[in-house]
Design a protein around this motif. Structure first.
Motif, short mmCIF file in Angstrom:
data_model
loop_
_atom_site.label_atom_id
_atom_site.label_comp_id
_atom_site.label_asym_id
_atom_site.label_seq_id
_atom_site.Cartn_x
_atom_site.Cartn_y
_atom_site.Cartn_z
N UNK B 14 46.89 36.51 40.61
CA UNK B 14 47.57 35.88 41.73
C UNK B 14 47.48 36.77 42.98
N UNK B 15 47.81 38.03 42.77
CA UNK B 15 47.81 38.98 43.89
C UNK B 15 46.46 39.65 44.10
N UNK B 16 45.56 39.46 43.16
CA UNK B 16 44.25 40.14 43.15
C UNK B 16 44.43 41.65 43.26
N UNK B 17 45.18 42.14 42.32
CA UNK B 17 45.44 43.57 42.27
C UNK B 17 45.14 44.08 40.86
N UNK B 18 44.73 45.33 40.81
CA UNK B 18 44.51 45.95 39.50
C UNK B 18 45.24 47.28 39.46
N UNK B 19 45.95 47.53 38.39
CA UNK B 19 46.49 48.87 38.19
C UNK B 19 46.37 49.24 36.71
N UNK B 20 46.91 50.37 36.37
CA UNK B 20 46.70 50.88 35.02
C UNK B 20 48.04 51.15 34.35
N UNK B 21 48.11 50.83 33.09
CA UNK B 21 49.31 51.18 32.34
C UNK B 21 48.88 52.04 31.14
N UNK B 22 49.80 52.86 30.70
CA UNK B 22 49.50 53.72 29.56
C UNK B 22 50.43 53.40 28.41
N UNK B 23 49.87 53.33 27.24
CA UNK B 23 50.69 53.20 26.04
C UNK B 23 50.54 54.49 25.25
N UNK B 24 51.65 55.04 24.85
CA UNK B 24 51.63 56.35 24.20
C UNK B 24 51.09 56.30 22.77
N UNK B 25 50.92 57.47 22.21
CA UNK B 25 50.39 57.60 20.86
C UNK B 25 51.30 56.93 19.83
N UNK B 26 52.61 56.92 20.11
CA UNK B 26 53.53 56.31 19.15
C UNK B 26 53.25 54.82 18.97
N UNK B 27 53.00 54.13 20.09
CA UNK B 27 52.69 52.69 20.02
C UNK B 27 51.34 52.48 19.33
N UNK B 28 50.34 53.28 19.71
CA UNK B 28 49.01 53.10 19.13
C UNK B 28 49.04 53.35 17.62
N UNK B 29 49.80 54.33 17.20
CA UNK B 29 49.83 54.62 15.76
C UNK B 29 50.57 53.54 14.98
N UNK B 30 51.46 52.83 15.67
CA UNK B 30 52.19 51.74 14.99
C UNK B 30 51.43 50.42 15.00
N UNK B 31 50.55 50.25 16.01
CA UNK B 31 49.86 48.95 16.15
C UNK B 31 48.34 49.07 16.21
N UNK B 32 47.79 50.25 16.26
CA UNK B 32 46.37 50.59 16.20
C UNK B 32 45.54 50.15 17.41
#
Lengths: 129, 613
Positions: B14-32
């Protein structure tokens, strides 16, 4: 020196060659940071592979005005003492295979004659002759 | 954190914008990653009641930790969203190379939010993201679109929709190279956002703790693949079409809209015939030594020269035996049309087969019966596919899929509309394989053959008539697929890594799932932790979908499968009754910790660390 031959009809496009090359060169995985690239050609339902097969143009050699690159025994050879670090050879490579190592060009040396790319290909699509 | 890029690209159309979010190791280890990560983001961000075409709905393109490494058959990608077919959380897995390129651009995933006010495509060049008008691409087929997108950047990879996605057909897929994230109509969701496609180019690297150790492991796995009769011989030679004759000989090949499960012309669709008369060359997904996919070309006749990557087994079933069609040239041409227009071949074929039965029974309105809708009509099949994608004429009705079409047609036709939760079922018989009967019923995706699996029964590793072990086998298979689709592994690895997470260990083998993850990430996940991850992801998908509306529908199968027995062929008389299914469901709910209505208990949610959802 040996020569790298690509049998396109045998290639599945898996790109294991590109990973083996980058692993050896940078110690990590990338299909752009090695000397062999594999990418999709969607409308041809196929993949393309590019490596330094010593193209007819020899553009890297031709563009170098200080003779830092020469053809020797079917490979491009780098003469470090002649290099003035202009980077033209890297930018002129029609296949984007030559890369910078610091401010000097780095190119495929066929792993000294026993290339990793040839070793990992499951379909013998790459051959050293 | 090894194996990940630690960044997710968040795009607001909608806004034609891009940014970045980070997910920590705890989330990745729980959901891969892959499905697990997508399910977590959905549960976190998206109202389950949202209409799939609401602009606040999101699409996620996700890779897994193994993507871009040489671990074989592990570089696929997941595209996830709310499905217009099932209205639940849905994901479709695709091969090809887009996921690898995305990861090399420096991202583990993309979240697409909002809706562009005009047709647009997105150009991702490492961290640089551009939005480019796509007026000139709107209406182009998927291959022409991809050719235009890579013009000037030939080493980039692409994912695009075709006219079917633009027109919001409920079973529109997304093409990436010549592969397709086909199922669930997610191409229509992308079309609803006015997004024609994405081009990605990346020059970064994927790091692991020790490349030498990983290489040693990969060499071992690759040797096991080569020595495995299915992965090392059958798949490279015939691909999945090699399955067709086996199933036909067993009498469990969906035929003429499942009126029968034995196709008397099955020999004409055999993997051997396809190989001998049509095969051009093989192709593989990234870093996969199996090479199960084949490009086939028609030689001679009116369709001379048409070539397609495929058909695979599911396409031979859907566009072939289901429609009573035995001409491989026609099926190759139909497969190509589906790819060009951006349609899921399974739902396309099953929907046409359903309409053919309705027409033959006289349920279609006058005019529609004249459209050539009858089993075995090659020309009708080829005419109908573009009409569906463009929603023209009878194609507009067929584009609704079997569930909506049955409501439209009436005459109790929903009893033989071969879908579960709105997703047309794949070519694996719920009457022939009880695991598939229970599997389709409990799948968060409905009629998908990739959640529960028929393989244990096909291989004769369980007694097909004994229902006592089926609930446990189905649940453990689904837990394996939840992990597999999060790693993201090709489903064929089940032949080597094991049909369940614990399969190899229970049979004196090695744990290939956890070993692969650990060598890439540097973690020390064991089989218990992995089992917990699989249960968590599976349960989260269930919870989300119950809130999406699944709780108003029973876990069941179309009446045809419960009320009619197989009437012809080698499996004549076989069936799955409502009593059998209910008994298996009761056992299943107990095994996975859900109550009698199929709702996860509070205790189960706590154990899986899901109580906040």
């Amino acid at each position: 020196m040996s020569k790298l031959i690509f049998h396109s009809e045998k290639c599945s496009g898996c790109g294991l060659c590109s990973l083996a090359c980058s692993e050896k060169r940078i110690g990590a995985y990338s299909n752009k940071q090695g000397f062999i690239h594999v990418y999709s050609q969607p409308d041809k339902l196929a993949y393309n592979l590019e490596a330094c097969f010593l193209c007819e143009e020899h553009k890297c050699v031709e563009i170098c005005s200080t003779d830092a690159l020469i053809i020797e025994r079917d490979r491009v050879k780098f003469i470090e003492s002649n290099c003035v670090h202009c980077g033209l050879c890297v930018s002129e490579c029609p296949y984007n295979i030559m890369v910078f190592k610091g401010d000097e060009p780095e190119m495929c040396d066929l792993c000294g004659g026993n290339p990793e790319c040839v070793k990992v290909c499951p379909w013998n699509a790459l051959e050293i002759v | 954190m090894f194996g990940y890029q630690k960044r997710i690209l968040s795009i607001d159309l909608t806004e034609r914008k891009a940014d970045y979010v980070e997910y920590g190791e705890d989330i990745m280890r729980k959901y891969l990653g892959g499905t697990g990560l997508a399910a977590y983001i959905f549960a976190d961000m998206v109202d389950p009641k949202l209409d799939p075409f609401d602009e606040n709905n999101i699409i996620i393109v996700a890779t897994g930790p193994l993507c871009g490494t040489p671990v074989p058959a592990a570089s696929k990608m997941v595209i996830a969203g709310k499905s217009p077919a099932t209205h639940g959380f849905f994901y479709s897995v695709s091969g090809g190379r887009f996921g690898v390129e995305l990861k090399q651009a420096g991202f583990d995933a993309i979240i697409l939010r909002g809706k562009s006010d005009q047709p647009v495509w997105i150009d991702i060049d490492n961290s640089d993201v551009k939005f480019i008008p796509a007026y000139d691409l709107w209406g182009l087929n998927t291959f022409d679109t991809q050719r235009e997108l890579i013009r000037g950047k030939r080493k980039a990879e692409t994912m695009v929709i075709g006219p079917a996605g633009e027109n919001k057909v409920k079973f529109a897929g997304i093409m990436t190279g010549s592969r397709c994230a086909a199922r669930g109509g997610l191409g229509a969701v992308i079309g609803s956002k006015n997004l024609k496609g994405i081009r990605v180019y990346g020059t970064n690297k994927v790091k692991v703790p020790d490349t030498a150790q990983l290489s040693k492991w990969v060499s071992h796995v690759n040797k096991c693949i080569k020595d495995n009769i299915v992965l090392g011989t059958s798949m490279p030679t015939y691909g999945t079409p090699g399955t067709l004759m086996n199933l036909n000989k067993l009498g469990i090949l969906g035929t003429r809209n499942w009126q029968s499960e034995w196709f008397e012309l099955g020999e004409q669709l055999s993997g051997q015939k396809l190989r001998e008369e049509y095969n051009l060359h093989h192709t593989a997904c990234f870093a996969c030594p199996i090479s199960c996919s084949h490009v086939n070309q028609v030689r001679g006749g009116s369709l001379n020269g048409i070539k397609s990557e495929g058909p695979d087994y599911e396409t031979l079933y859907a566009l072939g035996s289901m429609c009573g069609i035995s001409d491989l040239s026609t099926i190759i041409a139909a497969d190509k049309l589906c790819d060009e227009y951006g349609l899921d071949t399974i739902s396309t074929g099953v929907t046409i087969a359903f309409a053919m039965e309705c027409a033959e029974k006289g349920y279609m309105e006058t005019g529609y019966a004249d459209s050539g809708l009858r089993f075995g009509n090659n020309e009708a099949l080829l005419k109908l596919i573009p009409l569906i994608a463009l929603k023209e004429g009878i194609g507009a009705e067929l584009s609704m899929g079997t569930r909506e079409l049955a409501k439209h047609i009436g005459h109790n036709s929903e009893t033989f509309a071969a879908n579960v939760r709105g997703l047309e079922i794949a070519g694996h018989s719920p009457r022939g394989c009880y695991m598939m009967g229970l599997g389709y019923s409990t799948s968060p995706r409905g009629g998908s053959h990739l959640d529960s699996r028929p393989t244990i029964e096909y291989k004769g590793l369980t007694a097909i008539d004994d229902i006592t072990d089926k609930a446990e086998l189905v649940a453990e298979t689904q837990i394996m697929t939840a992990v597999g689709d999060s790693m993201i592994l090709c489903r064929f690895t089940e032949h080597l890594f094991g049909h369940t997470l614990k399969w190899n260990l229970q049979n004196g083998g090695e744990d290939m799932y956890a070993t692969s993850i650990n060598l890439v990430t540097g973690w020390d996940i064991d089989i218990e932790e992995l089992e917990m991850i699989g249960r968590r992801i599976w349960c989260l998908e269930r919870m989300y979908n119950l809130a999406s509306g699944f709780k108003n529908e029973k876990d069941t199968l179309p009446s045809r499968f419960l009320d009619e027995r197989i009437s012809t062929g080698p499996s004549t008389g076989r069936g799955i009754t409502k009593e059998i299914l209910d008994q298996m469901l009761a056992n299943y709910y107990k095994y996975v910790g859900w109550d009698n209505n199929g709702v996860p208990t509070v205790d189960t949610l706590k154990k899986l660390d899901l109580d906040r959802f």
